[in-house]
Design an enzyme around this catalytic site. Structure first.
Site, PDB file in Angstrom:
ATOM      1  N   SER A  28       0.850  -1.188   0.000  1.00  0.00           N
ATOM      2  CA  SER A  28       0.000   0.000   0.000  1.00  0.00           C
ATOM      3  C   SER A  28       0.885   1.237   0.000  1.00  0.00           C
ATOM      4  CB  SER A  28      -0.936  -0.034   1.218  1.00  0.00           C
ATOM      5  OG  SER A  28      -1.864   1.025   1.166  1.00  0.00           O
ATOM      6  N   THR A  29       0.601   2.172   0.866  1.00  0.00           N
ATOM      7  CA  THR A  29       1.343   3.431   0.922  1.00  0.00           C
ATOM      8  C   THR A  29       2.837   3.171   1.060  1.00  0.00           C
ATOM      9  OG1 THR A  29      -0.563   4.423   1.978  1.00  0.00           O
ATOM     10  CG2 THR A  29       1.507   5.633   2.129  1.00  0.00           C
ATOM     11  N   HIS A  55      -2.175  -1.167  -3.686  1.00  0.00           N
ATOM     12  CA  HIS A  55      -3.319  -0.256  -3.592  1.00  0.00           C
ATOM     13  C   HIS A  55      -3.007   0.960  -4.454  1.00  0.00           C
ATOM     14  CE1 HIS A  55      -4.216  -1.864   0.715  1.00  0.00           C
ATOM     15  NE2 HIS A  55      -4.645  -2.697  -0.220  1.00  0.00           N
ATOM     16  N   MET A 145      -1.126   0.754   5.002  1.00  0.00           N
ATOM     17  CA  MET A 145      -2.039   1.247   6.028  1.00  0.00           C
ATOM     18  C   MET A 145      -3.137   0.207   6.223  1.00  0.00           C
ATOM     19  SD  MET A 145      -2.420   5.240   4.831  1.00  0.00           S
ATOM     20  CE  MET A 145      -4.017   4.884   4.248  1.00  0.00           C
ATOM     21  N   ASP A 148      -5.254  -4.749   5.438  1.00  0.00           N
ATOM     22  CA  ASP A 148      -5.462  -5.517   4.218  1.00  0.00           C
ATOM     23  C   ASP A 148      -4.254  -6.406   3.950  1.00  0.00           C
ATOM     24  OD1 ASP A 148      -6.836  -6.358   1.889  1.00  0.00           O
ATOM     25  OD2 ASP A 148      -5.629  -4.994   0.681  1.00  0.00           O
TER      26      ASP A 148
END
Length: 175
Positions: A28-29, A55, A145, A148
């Site tokens: 993700s991030t 993501h 974050m 997930d």
């Protein structure tokens, strides 16, 4: 039923023997830079298939694949519907729907579950891998974050997969 089970197990073993080893990565991030650190040292003739669920809005996924393609020796592409994972290729989820691996071991995209705020979802993908990939492999969960990927990473570990989760000290955003 015992005969059917043993024939089914023999068939699954034959299929597994014809497939490349599988590495699945969710992030993700902060993921793109971390992905580069993971993928850049890998050789062009890597004998495994790699699938990445990042993501990222579908508008930006082709740019991520193109950028990684210029920064690594591996071929990077958007995971094509109906294709199978291949040795030496990094397949990146390419839509706002969830990338999944089907029973036929091909890529598909699905909007379900619609209520999942992470798109594409690492958990949805990892779950499909756990259900359909006939062998164990390596599953990696990178910087991000939320949770997930955490539940299904643990499930893959229970199934005998080698699992790696990035630690807080090296994550851009830890969660």
């Amino acid at each position: 039923t015992r005969s059917f089970r043993s024939k089914t197990e023999a068939f699954r073993a034959m299929i597994a023997a014809s497939l490349p080893p599988l590495i699945v990565i969710g992030s993700s991030t902060g993921g793109p830079k971390t992905l580069l650190k993971v993928l850049a040292p890998l050789p062009e003739n890597l004998g495994a298939a790699i699938i990445v669920v990042q993501h990222l809005d579908e508008e930006f996924s082709p740019g991520l694949a193109d950028w990684l393609n210029t920064q690594t020796a591996l071929r990077v592409r958007i995971a094509p519907r109906g294709a199978r994972p291949e040795k030496g290729i990094v397949d990146v989820a390419g839509t706002n729907d969830h990338l999944i691996l089907t029973r036929g071991l091909t890529f598909a995209y699905t909007p379900e579950p619609r209520n999942n705020p992470y798109r594409p979802s690492v958990d949805v993908f990892f779950k499909s891998v756990a259900e359909h990939w006939p062998d164990t492999g390596c599953a990696i969960l990178l910087t991000g974050m939320g949770r997930d990927g955490a539940v299904e990473l643990a499930n893959l570990r229970r199934l005998g997969w080698y699992t790696i989760a990035q630690d807080q000290a090296t994550s851009v955003v830890y969660g």
